[in-house]
Design a protein around this motif. Sequence first.
Motif, PDB file in Angstrom:
ATOM      1  N   VAL A  87     -35.114  29.276 -44.177  1.00  0.00           N
ATOM      2  CA  VAL A  87     -35.217  30.661 -43.707  1.00  0.00           C
ATOM      3  C   VAL A  87     -35.240  31.556 -44.935  1.00  0.00           C
ATOM      4  CG1 VAL A  87     -34.233  30.412 -41.405  1.00  0.00           C
ATOM      5  CG2 VAL A  87     -32.703  30.649 -43.364  1.00  0.00           C
ATOM      6  N   GLU A  88     -36.062  32.606 -44.870  1.00  0.00           N
ATOM      7  CA  GLU A  88     -36.215  33.485 -46.023  1.00  0.00           C
ATOM      8  C   GLU A  88     -36.778  34.824 -45.582  1.00  0.00           C
ATOM      9  OE1 GLU A  88     -39.012  31.624 -48.643  1.00  0.00           O
ATOM     10  OE2 GLU A  88     -40.578  31.511 -47.124  1.00  0.00           O
ATOM     11  N   GLY A  89     -36.856  35.764 -46.512  1.00  0.00           N
ATOM     12  CA  GLY A  89     -37.412  37.077 -46.223  1.00  0.00           C
ATOM     13  C   GLY A  89     -36.338  38.135 -46.031  1.00  0.00           C
ATOM     14  N   GLN A  90     -36.780  39.368 -45.910  1.00  0.00           N
ATOM     15  CA  GLN A  90     -35.872  40.494 -45.713  1.00  0.00           C
ATOM     16  C   GLN A  90     -36.379  41.375 -44.586  1.00  0.00           C
ATOM     17  OE1 GLN A  90     -35.635  42.485 -49.510  1.00  0.00           O
ATOM     18  NE2 GLN A  90     -34.249  40.954 -50.386  1.00  0.00           N
ATOM     19  N   GLY A  91     -35.456  42.007 -43.896  1.00  0.00           N
ATOM     20  CA  GLY A  91     -35.826  42.924 -42.824  1.00  0.00           C
ATOM     21  C   GLY A  91     -36.653  42.235 -41.753  1.00  0.00           C
ATOM     22  N   SER A  92     -37.757  42.860 -41.350  1.00  0.00           N
ATOM     23  CA  SER A  92     -38.608  42.297 -40.309  1.00  0.00           C
ATOM     24  C   SER A  92     -39.394  41.080 -40.783  1.00  0.00           C
ATOM     25  CB  SER A  92     -39.586  43.366 -39.806  1.00  0.00           C
ATOM     26  OG  SER A  92     -40.421  43.817 -40.864  1.00  0.00           O
TER      27      SER A  92
END
Length: 204
Positions: A92-97
């Motif tokens: 899992v990765e990323g920021q916000g939406s």
Amino acid sequence: SSRRWRASPHQHLGGERGTCARTWAFLAASAMTTLRPMLVDDLFHFNGVNLDHFTETFNMSFYFHYLTRWPECCAVAEAVDGTIAGYIIGKVEGQGSEWHGHVSAISVAPEFRRTGVANRLMEYLEEISEKAHDAYFVDLFVRPSNKAAIAFYEGLGYVVYRTVIGYYSGEEDANDMRKPLPRDKEGRSIKNAGMRVTPEQLER
């Protein structure tokens, strides 16, 4: 990370008999496999799974990194005799939406292809991404030349969100395919599909 299918051993049979044979083969193979968390020892038994040229094979440190960082996103399908029928490795990765689950590698042994093992592995990572991490979507990269894999993912609800130019060592582009999860109620993760980006733009 993607995979290829080959014809079922019963594909030459026609009519009702052929349909029954394929159905029983599918059900038998599916019933003979169970999903479980991936273990370190499993890494030494992948040779029988990574057999086609579409499957990306990574070094041992790659697998160790995923097992220690995202163990809940790594699973194997195990046959009744203990052999590895297939596996999936994700994160899992990323920021916000852009918070999302990612399929880094999925592969199924030749004798277990077209039996539903890949579907179950994908469903597993999607469920982990949704219920354990509250992600907005799941994505994966696949070679445009791997038509069978693209059709498989499309059947699961994935769409080609963008093309990453020269992603595979500069020799071939990659299709970045996405599937919105329930948290993305409006499907924003796949809006504006059809873009072409460079690998460097992915890191921004």
